[in-house]
Scaffold this active site. Structure first.
Site, mmCIF file in Angstrom:
data_model
loop_
_atom_site.group_PDB
_atom_site.id
_atom_site.type_symbol
_atom_site.label_atom_id
_atom_site.label_comp_id
_atom_site.label_asym_id
_atom_site.label_seq_id
_atom_site.Cartn_x
_atom_site.Cartn_y
_atom_site.Cartn_z
ATOM 1 N N VAL A 203 50.732 17.876 32.449
ATOM 2 C CA VAL A 203 49.306 17.938 32.800
ATOM 3 C C VAL A 203 48.509 18.498 31.631
ATOM 4 C CG1 VAL A 203 49.481 18.103 35.307
ATOM 5 C CG2 VAL A 203 49.738 20.166 33.975
ATOM 6 N N HIS A 204 47.441 17.808 31.282
ATOM 7 C CA HIS A 204 46.605 18.333 30.192
ATOM 8 C C HIS A 204 45.187 17.787 30.186
ATOM 9 C CE1 HIS A 204 46.390 14.762 27.539
ATOM 10 N NE2 HIS A 204 47.510 14.448 28.123
ATOM 11 N N ARG A 205 44.838 16.856 31.071
ATOM 12 C CA ARG A 205 43.490 16.270 31.022
ATOM 13 C C ARG A 205 42.448 17.350 31.248
ATOM 14 N NH1 ARG A 205 45.414 11.754 29.887
ATOM 15 N NH2 ARG A 205 44.391 12.155 27.928
ATOM 16 N N ARG A 236 46.911 23.206 25.590
ATOM 17 C CA ARG A 236 45.626 23.373 26.286
ATOM 18 C C ARG A 236 45.849 23.953 27.687
ATOM 19 N NH1 ARG A 236 41.339 19.496 25.763
ATOM 20 N NH2 ARG A 236 39.700 20.112 27.174
ATOM 21 N N ASP A 277 49.193 13.565 34.504
ATOM 22 C CA ASP A 277 47.838 13.028 34.334
ATOM 23 C C ASP A 277 47.710 12.363 32.958
ATOM 24 O OD1 ASP A 277 47.630 15.171 32.566
ATOM 25 O OD2 ASP A 277 46.110 16.242 33.725
#
Ligand code: UDP
Length: 358
Positions: A203-205, A236, A277
């Site tokens: 996950v990083h969006r 992030r 994501d």
């Protein structure tokens, strides 16, 4: 043109993977100069990909990561201006700030722009990536599409450049790497998981991790997934988890720094399911025959959803659990080409330059 001089601009992890499919055939056909903008600079997100994928060392390292999207794009644009001159084409990939900066710097200098992974759309202008895609496509001269859907999107938008369906360059890399990665036991042993008995998540969006309320929902969803979950943390995401104090709420999720491409692919190929994501990971799961649950409400890779291998759940934990419990589809048609997209990119580039376009 006998030996085109191409300037390739890359900056982040998925772009290193994509460039790896094209760089080999490109260097056989002409001369490639590789620019790394430095958008991803951590060794786990950058150097390891160059080593594992056999990419040449960048000729130019700009060191321009960090800052807001606008500031980063502006700094990259200014730095690229002096590098594009003297090239026959500037080649850009995907949908990052480096893509837009490379494309715009070239277009301003009247150097033809070729865009690999052109025509992808989520139709969500809140995504920084969507802005980068749309703008790059509309300044590119040669639009190299991974799917018929992408071609249709460009036709509908009346994109001015020449549109070619070449297939997806990530298929080329997956076809080479996935069989090797499947043999690797060490990444599974490292996380104490058995083949087909665990989930792998990424996950990083910005839309999922930058808003603390959505991040809290995301954390609860991941912590509540059935079975062992391996989650290599994008920097992030790691930062946001620290800032919000939410990291402990991940409970039993097995965390790691970002993994190299081979180790990550090993985990992906042998997982029971993928939860992500990421754009690239949705597709790699499909290519590996692993069901995917996508933590977004849109995707550019709509064919994976239509084929029944990918389910969009946004951050709905119940829908995620239901999708993971569902039976696998019986069929998995080859949606994105035959693994020779890199060669087709180079062939299309040569034809385009030989025709004297634009
Ligand atoms: N990836 C990796 N290690 C990880 C997580 C992902 O090598 O720990 C790879 C993955 O296989 C895919 C690419 O990184 O090829 C996707 O990158 P990312 O999710 O950052 O970008 P997106 O595809 O969403 O643009």
């Amino acid at each position: 043109m006998s030996s085109p001089r191409v300037l390739t601009v890359v900056g982040n992890r998925p772009q290193f993977v994509k460039a790896a499919a094209v760089s080999g055939p490109l260097r056989q056909a002409g001369h490639e100069t590789l620019v790394h903008t430095g958008q991803h600079y951590d060794p786990e997100l950058s150097r390891v990909f160059f080593e594992e994928l056999g990419l040449a060392r960048p000729d130019h390292w700009l060191g321009l990561g960090g800052g807001t999207n606008t500031a980063q794009t502006a700094r990259q644009l200014a730095a690229l201006e002096s590098l594009v001159a003297g090239h026959d084409t500037v080649l850009v990939y995907g949908d990052t700030n480096s893509t837009l900066a490379g494309g715009l710097a070239a277009a301003q200098a009247r150097v033809p722009v070729a865009h690999v992974e052109a025509g992808m759309r989520s139709f969500d202008r809140a995504m920084p990536e969507e802005l980068n895609r749309v703008l790059t496509d509309h300044l590119a001269d040669l639009l190299l599409c991974p799917s018929a859907t992408a071609v249709d999107n460009l036709r509908r938008e009346h994109a001015a450049g020449r549109v070619e369906l070449v297939g997806d360059v990530m298929v080329d890399v997956a076809a080479l790497v996935q069989p090797r990665a499947r043999e690797r036991d060490a990444p599974l042993e490292r996380f104490g998981v058995c083949p087909r008995r665990y989930l792998v998540a990424t996950v990083h969006r910005a839309g999922n991790v930058d808003d603390p309320r959505r991040l809290a929902r995301l954390v609860d969803l991941l912590a509540g997934l059935p079975g062992p979950v391996v989650l290599p943390l994008h920097p992030r995401t790691a930062r946001r988890l620290e800032e919000t104090g939410l990291r402990p709420r991940l409970g039993d999720v097995r965390l790691a720094p970002p993994l190299g491409y081979l180790d990550f692919t090993a985990l992906l190929c042998r997982a029971r399911g993928v939860v992500t994501d990421s754009g690239g990971v949705q597709k790699e799961a499909y290519l590996a025959g692993v069901p995917c649950v996508t933590l977004r409400d849109t995707t550019e890779w709509v064919e994976t959803v239509q084929a029944g291998w990918n389910t969009l759940v946004d951050l709905d934990a119940v829908a995620a659990a239901r999708a993971l419990a569902a039976a696998r589809p019986a069929e998995r048609p080859p949606l994105y080409g035959d693994g020779r997209a890199g060669e087709r990119v180079v062939a299309a580039l040569r034809t385009f330059l030989d025709s004297g376009a634009p």
